[in-house]
Design a protein around this motif. Sequence first.
Motif, PDB file in Angstrom:
ATOM      1  N   GLN A 297       6.814   7.570  -2.869  1.00  0.00           N
ATOM      2  CA  GLN A 297       5.418   7.528  -3.321  1.00  0.00           C
ATOM      3  C   GLN A 297       4.971   6.099  -3.599  1.00  0.00           C
ATOM      4  O   GLN A 297       5.773   5.221  -3.876  1.00  0.00           O
ATOM      5  N   LYS A 298       3.661   5.905  -3.512  1.00  0.00           N
ATOM      6  CA  LYS A 298       3.042   4.630  -3.882  1.00  0.00           C
ATOM      7  C   LYS A 298       1.895   4.956  -4.821  1.00  0.00           C
ATOM      8  O   LYS A 298       1.177   5.924  -4.613  1.00  0.00           O
ATOM      9  N   LEU A 299       1.745   4.144  -5.845  1.00  0.00           N
ATOM     10  CA  LEU A 299       0.684   4.343  -6.833  1.00  0.00           C
ATOM     11  C   LEU A 299      -0.128   3.069  -6.960  1.00  0.00           C
ATOM     12  O   LEU A 299       0.427   1.975  -7.014  1.00  0.00           O
ATOM     13  N   GLU A 300      -1.439   3.232  -7.027  1.00  0.00           N
ATOM     14  CA  GLU A 300      -2.328   2.098  -7.243  1.00  0.00           C
ATOM     15  C   GLU A 300      -3.253   2.426  -8.417  1.00  0.00           C
ATOM     16  O   GLU A 300      -3.976   3.426  -8.370  1.00  0.00           O
ATOM     17  N   ALA A 301      -3.207   1.623  -9.449  1.00  0.00           N
ATOM     18  CA  ALA A 301      -4.094   1.810 -10.600  1.00  0.00           C
ATOM     19  C   ALA A 301      -5.424   1.107 -10.311  1.00  0.00           C
ATOM     20  O   ALA A 301      -5.439  -0.055  -9.893  1.00  0.00           O
ATOM     21  N   LEU A 302      -6.516   1.810 -10.550  1.00  0.00           N
ATOM     22  CA  LEU A 302      -7.847   1.242 -10.337  1.00  0.00           C
ATOM     23  C   LEU A 302      -8.431   0.778 -11.669  1.00  0.00           C
ATOM     24  O   LEU A 302      -8.027   1.246 -12.736  1.00  0.00           O
ATOM     25  N   LYS A 303      -9.386  -0.121 -11.604  1.00  0.00           N
ATOM     26  CA  LYS A 303      -9.962  -0.708 -12.816  1.00  0.00           C
ATOM     27  C   LYS A 303     -10.621   0.311 -13.736  1.00  0.00           C
ATOM     28  O   LYS A 303     -10.629   0.143 -14.942  1.00  0.00           O
ATOM     29  N   ASN A 304     -11.156   1.392 -13.152  1.00  0.00           N
ATOM     30  CA  ASN A 304     -11.847   2.392 -13.972  1.00  0.00           C
ATOM     31  C   ASN A 304     -10.899   3.408 -14.608  1.00  0.00           C
ATOM     32  O   ASN A 304     -11.337   4.332 -15.274  1.00  0.00           O
ATOM     33  N   GLY A 305      -9.591   3.268 -14.365  1.00  0.00           N
ATOM     34  CA  GLY A 305      -8.613   4.190 -14.941  1.00  0.00           C
ATOM     35  C   GLY A 305      -8.114   5.251 -13.979  1.00  0.00           C
ATOM     36  O   GLY A 305      -7.127   5.932 -14.263  1.00  0.00           O
ATOM     37  N   ASP A 306      -8.800   5.416 -12.846  1.00  0.00           N
ATOM     38  CA  ASP A 306      -8.319   6.330 -11.815  1.00  0.00           C
ATOM     39  C   ASP A 306      -7.065   5.741 -11.184  1.00  0.00           C
ATOM     40  O   ASP A 306      -6.783   4.549 -11.320  1.00  0.00           O
ATOM     41  N   VAL A 307      -6.313   6.576 -10.474  1.00  0.00           N
ATOM     42  CA  VAL A 307      -5.178   6.098  -9.685  1.00  0.00           C
ATOM     43  C   VAL A 307      -5.269   6.671  -8.281  1.00  0.00           C
ATOM     44  O   VAL A 307      -5.841   7.743  -8.070  1.00  0.00           O
ATOM     45  N   VAL A 308      -4.719   5.931  -7.331  1.00  0.00           N
ATOM     46  CA  VAL A 308      -4.596   6.425  -5.965  1.00  0.00           C
ATOM     47  C   VAL A 308      -3.117   6.668  -5.721  1.00  0.00           C
ATOM     48  O   VAL A 308      -2.298   5.765  -5.888  1.00  0.00           O
ATOM     49  N   LEU A 309      -2.797   7.899  -5.379  1.00  0.00           N
ATOM     50  CA  LEU A 309      -1.428   8.306  -5.104  1.00  0.00           C
ATOM     51  C   LEU A 309      -1.280   8.462  -3.595  1.00  0.00           C
ATOM     52  O   LEU A 309      -2.064   9.161  -2.957  1.00  0.00           O
ATOM     53  N   ASP A 310      -0.303   7.789  -3.037  1.00  0.00           N
ATOM     54  CA  ASP A 310      -0.007   7.827  -1.601  1.00  0.00           C
ATOM     55  C   ASP A 310       1.352   8.509  -1.456  1.00  0.00           C
ATOM     56  O   ASP A 310       2.342   8.043  -2.012  1.00  0.00           O
ATOM     57  N   LEU A 311       1.363   9.634  -0.756  1.00  0.00           N
ATOM     58  CA  LEU A 311       2.572  10.460  -0.643  1.00  0.00           C
ATOM     59  C   LEU A 311       2.858  10.866   0.796  1.00  0.00           C
ATOM     60  O   LEU A 311       1.921  11.019   1.590  1.00  0.00           O
ATOM     61  N   PRO A 312       4.130  11.111   1.114  1.00  0.00           N
ATOM     62  CA  PRO A 312       4.430  11.730   2.395  1.00  0.00           C
ATOM     63  C   PRO A 312       4.252  13.246   2.301  1.00  0.00           C
ATOM     64  O   PRO A 312       4.363  13.815   1.217  1.00  0.00           O
ATOM     65  N   ALA A 313       3.957  13.852   3.439  1.00  0.00           N
ATOM     66  CA  ALA A 313       3.843  15.312   3.499  1.00  0.00           C
ATOM     67  C   ALA A 313       4.415  15.785   4.825  1.00  0.00           C
ATOM     68  O   ALA A 313       4.337  15.080   5.828  1.00  0.00           O
ATOM     69  N   GLY A 314       4.958  16.980   4.799  1.00  0.00           N
ATOM     70  CA  GLY A 314       5.514  17.569   6.009  1.00  0.00           C
ATOM     71  C   GLY A 314       4.486  18.304   6.847  1.00  0.00           C
ATOM     72  O   GLY A 314       4.711  18.583   8.007  1.00  0.00           O
TER      73      GLY A 314
END
Length: 90
Positions: A27-44
């Motif tokens: 997984q990869k996580l990116e924290a945004l300035k407004n408090g949201d996060v972007v989660l990048d995941l693999p899927a089958g």
Amino acid sequence: GKPFRFKVRVAREIAPWITEVRWHPAQKLEALKNGDVVLDLPAGSLIEAKRFVLSLGRFGKALGPKELVREMREEIAYLAAEYVQPKRRA
């Protein structure tokens, strides 16, 4: 289907929970300035990714790939029709 990666934007209301859980070793996580996060995941499969995004309810928004975003729009349109104007069942 062929494995792929997908991204979902998660609202700040549940961002602490999302960041505490290890969803996948890649997984990869990116924290945004407004408090949201972007989660990048693999899927089958696309259905696996769609189920994950749907499990977040209004706090999750699929960002990609475009096939996932299209399927989310279709699913939401169907759900809106069912809940806003439910069909009468015999």
